[in-house]
Structures are given as structure tokens and as C-alpha cells.
Design a protein around this motif. Structure first.
Motif, mmCIF file in Angstrom:
data_model
loop_
_atom_site.group_PDB
_atom_site.id
_atom_site.type_symbol
_atom_site.label_atom_id
_atom_site.label_comp_id
_atom_site.label_asym_id
_atom_site.label_seq_id
_atom_site.Cartn_x
_atom_site.Cartn_y
_atom_site.Cartn_z
ATOM 1 N N TRP A 69 30.589 -31.018 24.679
ATOM 2 C CA TRP A 69 31.188 -32.075 23.876
ATOM 3 C C TRP A 69 30.722 -32.106 22.419
ATOM 4 N N PRO A 70 29.460 -31.877 22.086
ATOM 5 C CA PRO A 70 29.090 -31.937 20.661
ATOM 6 C C PRO A 70 29.905 -30.978 19.793
ATOM 7 N N SER A 71 30.023 -29.733 20.203
ATOM 8 C CA SER A 71 30.791 -28.771 19.409
ATOM 9 C C SER A 71 32.290 -29.034 19.519
ATOM 10 N N TYR A 72 32.725 -29.496 20.694
ATOM 11 C CA TYR A 72 34.149 -29.773 20.875
ATOM 12 C C TYR A 72 34.586 -30.919 19.967
ATOM 13 N N ALA A 73 33.803 -31.988 19.924
ATOM 14 C CA ALA A 73 34.128 -33.120 19.060
ATOM 15 C C ALA A 73 34.133 -32.691 17.594
ATOM 16 N N ALA A 74 33.161 -31.876 17.211
ATOM 17 C CA ALA A 74 33.086 -31.417 15.821
ATOM 18 C C ALA A 74 34.322 -30.612 15.442
ATOM 19 N N SER A 75 34.858 -29.852 16.396
ATOM 20 C CA SER A 75 36.036 -29.032 16.119
ATOM 21 C C SER A 75 37.299 -29.866 15.938
#
Length: 339
Positions: A69-75
Motif C-alpha cells: 500500500w505505501p508505494s501503491y498509494a504514492a503511485s
């Protein structure tokens, strides 16, 4: 490769985006409206609390998705992603006894009422105990869906599919939530949830609150703009009515835990349907046997938002490579007697 995704909720859109980014020619069939579970969901990303007493193979999937989720949200951009963590709290001695089972399962240290209020001063002095989970986060599902729709602009067709034979594509992904049952014959049922949205000055709460109050379970999810999502009932019903009893139970528990919410405006009362399965775990995999070009991604129950990134990745892998990740083995349609 031409791929049709049936369902324009958070799961279907996420799969569509993943396939598009990997070069597939994607069309998402979305009947329109905002009646999907995502529209009602609070967006808690809580793998520990959701998996304590569930399907035994679910926890690794939840944890794998939470890690994405951290990288997914950032994307995706600004989707309300927040890492402040979750405070689980209990009001009475009986509530503490009940909540302690979950805290033990998650290996969380029990905090006294005073320690909990040091972290969240707005909590009632009646709160007896609690526990803090730093790995549980939140995101705003409505913002996530908006971001996904932006990526897929021009590839979303406003059309309700009644039969999969209507679709001409090399591969079909059925991600229609509760509607997946009618399209596939799979045992997916509606589990009704009523949710409230309050609004006041930002800053009353800084953590997600997962609470037990006189035997009533409630969660409070604060947004940066002052909104607080309060949910949710669990009802084995297919109607969409909002009821006085449901609203009363949610508000009473919320105000018992955080009295300051009484000054907030009640801005929305909604009801939606979680897509539940007999074992409350999602259905992920080929509808038929090896080589079948129809894939199902549905039945996520309470975990649709949390499982969005991992579902998109695993289903895109399956469609584009023909190979199923071992993580999918426990979630195939075959466990319910399908091929």
C-alpha cells in the motif's frame, strides 16, 4: 491482448489499471452509479484485526497487500493515505476481555486507559484499556476510485453486463462484487453495512479508532479535512435501507468512546453490500479449469480496499502469463465445487 473487466468498483478498476500499465488493451464495463462497496467503505488497512478469526490462509494475503500500500498509494497521488496507526480501545471490563483476544493474536501490548488517552486525548475517561498498532493505516476509497478512473479514462464503458457471452475479448475478468454471483453462479452474497459520516473541525482525532463500547463494535476513521467515518453494521440482508436502529447503535458507540463527536455535523448516512463468500475469503482465479480465459476476482467481504493492490497484481499476472501465483491456491473458485 484484449481484456474485458466486468465491474467498475475498486477491485475491477485496479485490475484494469494494472493490465493497462503492462500493455494490455483494456475495457472496463461499469454499470455506473456509486452503489459499490467501495463507496461506503471507510478504508481501514488493518490486516491484523481483520484476520484474527478468519479463513486460515487469508492472513498472508492481507499482510502481502498491506506491504504494497505505501508505494501503491504514492503511485496514485493524493488518495488520503495515512500512517498514523490504529488505536484499538475498550470501554468496559467485558469489552476489554473481548478485545484482548484480538490484541493477543496481533501480539500487541495492552495499554491502560491513561496511556491510550495520552495518544488520543479526545477519548472518553471511561475507556479502560487499549492497544496501538503502527502497521494499520487508512486510505480514502472514494479518492482511490477517482484516481483509478482518471488513469482508465476512455476505457470505461457505462454498460451493465447481463451475460458474459455479450463480451468479445480474449480474456474476461469478472470483478463485479455482489453482481458476480449472477454472472458466474459462484456463492457470493450481500452483507449489508450501514455507515455514517460526520464533519467537524479537523484534528479531534489523529488515529483510526477501533473500539468496543458496551458490546458494540465501532470504528472511527478521521480524515485530514475534518470528516470522520463511523461504521459499520454487519447485517445478512440484501436491502439498502438505512435504519434508526443501525444509526443509533453506531452513534451511541461513537459518542461513548469520543464524546466530542457530539458537536460534529451528521452529513451522510449510507448503506452498502460487502460481497461475502461462505468462508468470507475472496474468490481469485480461473472460473473453469486450466486454460479457461475467464478469471474471477470477487468476494472480498470486509477486505476489498486492503486487498486491492495484491489482487490487481496477482490477477494481472494470471491473465498475462497464464501462470497462477501460489498465493492464489487457497482462493480458487474450485473450493466451492467449481471446476
Amino acid at each position: 491482448m484484449r481484456v474485458a473487466v466486468v465491474g467498475g468498483g475498486i477491485i475491477g478498476l485496479a485490475i484494469g489499471r494494472e493490465l493497462l500499465l503492462r500493455g494490455a488493451d483494456v475495457t472496463v464495463y461499469d454499470p455506473g452509479g456509486s452503489d459499490g462497496a467501495w463507496h461506503v467503505a471507510a478504508g481501514m488497512l488493518a490486516p491484523g484485526g481483520e484476520s484474527a478469526f478468519e479463513f486460515p490462509f487469508l492472513e498472508p494475503l492481507l499482510e502481502a497487500s498491506n506491504a504494497l500500500w505505501p508505494s501503491y498509494a504514492a503511485s496514485l497521488g493524493n488518495v488520503g493515505y495515512d500512517e498514523a496507526g490504529t488505536l484499538s480501545v475498550a470501554l468496559t471490563a467485558d469489552d476489554v476481555a473481548n478485545a484482548s483476544r484480538e490484541w493477543k493474536h496481533q501480539k500487541l501490548s495492552t495499554l491502560t486507559g491513561s496511556q491510550v488517552r495520552e495518544l488520543e486525548p479526545a477519548l472518553s475517561p471511561r475507556v479502560r484499556a487499549g492497544a496501538f498498532s503502527a502497521t494499520e493505516r487508512q486510505v480514502d476509497p472514494r479518492k482511490v476510485v477517482s484516481a483509478l478512473r482518471t488513469v482508465l479514462k476512455g476505457r470505461i464503458v457505462a454498460r451493465k453486463i447481463h451475460d458474459l457471452s455479450e463480451i468479445g475479448a480474449e480474456h474476461i475478468v469478472v470483478a463485479a462484487g455482489v453482481g458476480t454471483a449472477a454472472l458466474t453462479g459462484l456463492p457470493i452474497r450481500p452483507v449489508k453495512g450501514q455507515v455514517l459520516r460526520l464533519r467537524g473541525e479537523p484534528g479531534l482525532l489523529t488515529h483510526v479508532i477501533d473500539g468496543e463500547a458496551d458490546g458494540r463494535h465501532v470504528y472511527l476513521v478521521p480524515r485530514a479535512d475534518g470528516e470522520v467515518v463511523v461504521g459499520a453494521t454487519m447485517e445478512e440482508r440484501s436491502d439498502r435501507s438505512t435504519t434508526a436502529g443501525g444509526v443509533h447503535d453506531l452513534l451511541r458507540a461513537a459518542l461513548d468512546l469520543v464524546p466530542g463527536l457530539s458537536e460534529h455535523e451528521l452529513t451522510e448516512i449510507t448503506a452498502g453490500h460487502r460481497p461475502g463468500t461462505p468462508d468470507n475469503a475472496p474468490i481469485l482465479g480461473r472460473l473453469g479449469g486450466l486454460g479457461d480465459t475467464t478469471v474471477v476476482a470477487a468476494g472480498h467481504h470486509r477486505n476489498g480496499v486492503l486487498l486491492t493492490p495484491i489482487t490487481a497484481r496477482l490477477i494481472a499476472d494470471l491473465v498475462l502469463t497464464g501462470t497462477a501465483d501460489p498465493l492464489l491456491d487457497a482462493f480458487t473458485p474450485g473450493r466451492f465445487g467449481c471446476a
